[in-house]
Scaffold this active site. Structure first.
Site, PDB file in Angstrom:
ATOM      1  N   ASN A  29       6.796  47.094 106.899  1.00 30.50           N
ATOM      2  CA  ASN A  29       7.921  47.785 107.525  1.00 30.50           C
ATOM      3  C   ASN A  29       9.253  47.203 107.033  1.00 30.50           C
ATOM      4  O   ASN A  29       9.313  46.554 106.003  1.00 30.50           O
ATOM      5  CB  ASN A  29       7.793  47.772 109.056  1.00 30.50           C
TER       6      ASN A  29
ATOM      7  N   HIS B 291       8.246  46.924 103.227  1.00 34.04           N
ATOM      8  CA  HIS B 291       6.866  46.657 102.816  1.00 34.04           C
ATOM      9  C   HIS B 291       6.751  45.578 101.736  1.00 34.04           C
ATOM     10  O   HIS B 291       5.985  45.710 100.780  1.00 34.04           O
ATOM     11  CB  HIS B 291       6.200  47.948 102.328  1.00 34.04           C
TER      12      HIS B 291
ATOM     13  N   HIS C 260      -1.969  50.933 105.065  1.00 30.82           N
ATOM     14  CA  HIS C 260      -1.079  52.095 105.006  1.00 30.82           C
ATOM     15  C   HIS C 260      -1.787  53.387 104.588  1.00 30.82           C
ATOM     16  O   HIS C 260      -1.220  54.226 103.883  1.00 30.82           O
ATOM     17  CB  HIS C 260       0.078  51.805 104.041  1.00 30.82           C
TER      18      HIS C 260
ATOM     19  N   TYR D 234      -3.035  57.132 104.637  1.00 29.60           N
ATOM     20  CA  TYR D 234      -2.627  58.430 105.168  1.00 29.60           C
ATOM     21  C   TYR D 234      -3.891  59.206 105.512  1.00 29.60           C
ATOM     22  O   TYR D 234      -4.685  59.541 104.631  1.00 29.60           O
ATOM     23  CB  TYR D 234      -1.844  59.223 104.121  1.00 29.60           C
TER      24      TYR D 234
ATOM     25  N   GLU E  82      -0.218  52.548 111.336  1.00 26.29           N
ATOM     26  CA  GLU E  82      -0.070  51.213 110.748  1.00 26.29           C
ATOM     27  C   GLU E  82       0.079  50.171 111.849  1.00 26.29           C
ATOM     28  O   GLU E  82       1.168  49.949 112.358  1.00 26.29           O
ATOM     29  CB  GLU E  82       1.161  51.175 109.839  1.00 26.29           C
TER      30      GLU E  82
END
Length: 361
Positions: free
Chosen positions: A94, A120, A195, A197, A327
């Protein structure tokens, strides 16, 4: 004199051979994709970024689908085309405000790669390096363990850190990730996140706005115009952020400027084996369900707002909201927010973070 010349030439040749061999070995390691399977679900995981590139999961009728966004080859990942598809991000996941923090009286400046912030881990975070494969196990609970050594000063962070990530299949439809990191010689912030998706209808099935989600968090950490938390802990009740009961992702997303990209405080979940229930994601079209459990204090709920026309596996084009990121993490910018749970790890101490992905149909 000729012997000296010959010796020097031989040494140079051996040195050149050794260097070229190291380059070739590094290239081979970077391109390595390993398979983890128990006959029910199958994951493909790359040494590059310890990245999940594919995860095949059955639905209620036994139909298989790849439920993670990604690419057919590692080239797009290595060229930086990937918006963090499937990887482990760090040293700090983050955003860190303006890429700066002070620790033990020393101010550190990090690489800026997201507006005015560091995101990140910086320009070359843990997602953009080759991890070593240090252990593989077969049998009832197959697993793969990756390791990476982050050097003092890497991307501006203090101290040497050794990181391990173990992906395993403890049950027929469960993927587990155990991450740990040891700060070797200096205090340093550590906050790792996975991370991936997710699109439970299949990576190539369009947007996820019809997915429903429940999040076991009654508060979020609201953000400013640069997506940095203000320091406030805000109740979600009566807002579009309230997923304490199941809602479709798309039902209120237009009430959130830009879409969801917010950290939830995981403060209301049931526990199991020391892990908190973080979220339940469900695809209504085929009843594939993902239950996420973790020991992290927060979870970034991100709806792929910035994904725009990326060509992925099998030629699938990933558009806005084509995936959902869950996350689990320490809070964003925690290093600069004294009221947030600390992400600082002292020398010799070990950071630990576990995620359990349970699939059902």
């Amino acid at each position: 004199m000729r012997c000296l010349i010959a010796s020097s030439s031989r040494d140079k040749t051996e040195s050149d051979f050794s260097e070229s061999r190291q380059v070739r070995l590094a290239a081979m390691a970077a391109e390595e994709i390993l398979e983890l399977s128990n006959g029910r679900i199958t994951a493909k995981i790359a040494a590059w970024g310890a990245t999940i590139t594919s995860l095949i999961v059955p639905d209620a009728h036994g139909n298989l689908a790849d439920v993670v966004l990604g690419f057919d080859t590692l080239e797009p990942y290595m060229k930086g085309i990937s918006p963090y598809f499937g990887c482990i991000v760090g040293r700090v996941a983050n955003r860190i405000k303006e890429g700066k923090f002070t620790l033990n009286g020393v101010e550190y400046s990090l690489a800026i790669n997201n507006g005015p912030n560091s995101l990140h881990g910086g320009l070359k975070g843990f997602d953009k390096v080759v991890w070593d494969v240090v252990e593989r196990k077969s049998g009832e609970c197959p697993s793969i363990t990756f390791q990476y050594h982050s050097k003092d000063g890497e991307e501006g962070y203090p101290g040497d850190v050794t990181v391990r990530a173990t992906y395993s299949l403890p049950d027929s439809t469960t993927l587990r990730l155990d991450m740990e990191a040891v700060a070797e010689n200096k205090a340093t912030p550590i906050n790792l996140a996975q991370h991936t998706y997710w699109n439970l209808a299949g990576h190539n099935s369009g947007d996820t706005l019809d997915h429903s989600i429940q999040i076991w968090g009654k508060h979020i950490t609201p953000v400013d115009e640069n997506t940095i938390p203000t320091g406030e802990i805000m109740p979600v009740k009566g807002t579009p952020f309230d997923f304490t009961t199941e809602h479709k992702i798309g039902a209120r997303i237009n009430d959130v400027p830009g879409g969801y990209d917010h950290n939830y405080v995981l403060d209301s979940g049931e526990e199991k084996n020391g892990l908190k229930h973080a979220a339940k994601l469900k695809d209504s079209s085929n009843s594939r369900t993902l239950d996420l459990w973790t020991d992290a204090p927060g979870m970034q709920f991100y709806t792929a707002n910035y994904v725009d026309g990326i060509t992925g596996k099998g030629g699938a084009v990933y558009g806005k909201h084509s995936g959902v990121c869950l996350e689990t993490q320490g809070f964003p910018n925690a290093i600069n927010q004294p009221n947030f749970p600390s992400v600082v790890v002292q020398p010799g101490e070990k950071y630990k973070h576990t995620m359990l992905f349970e699939f059902s149909a």
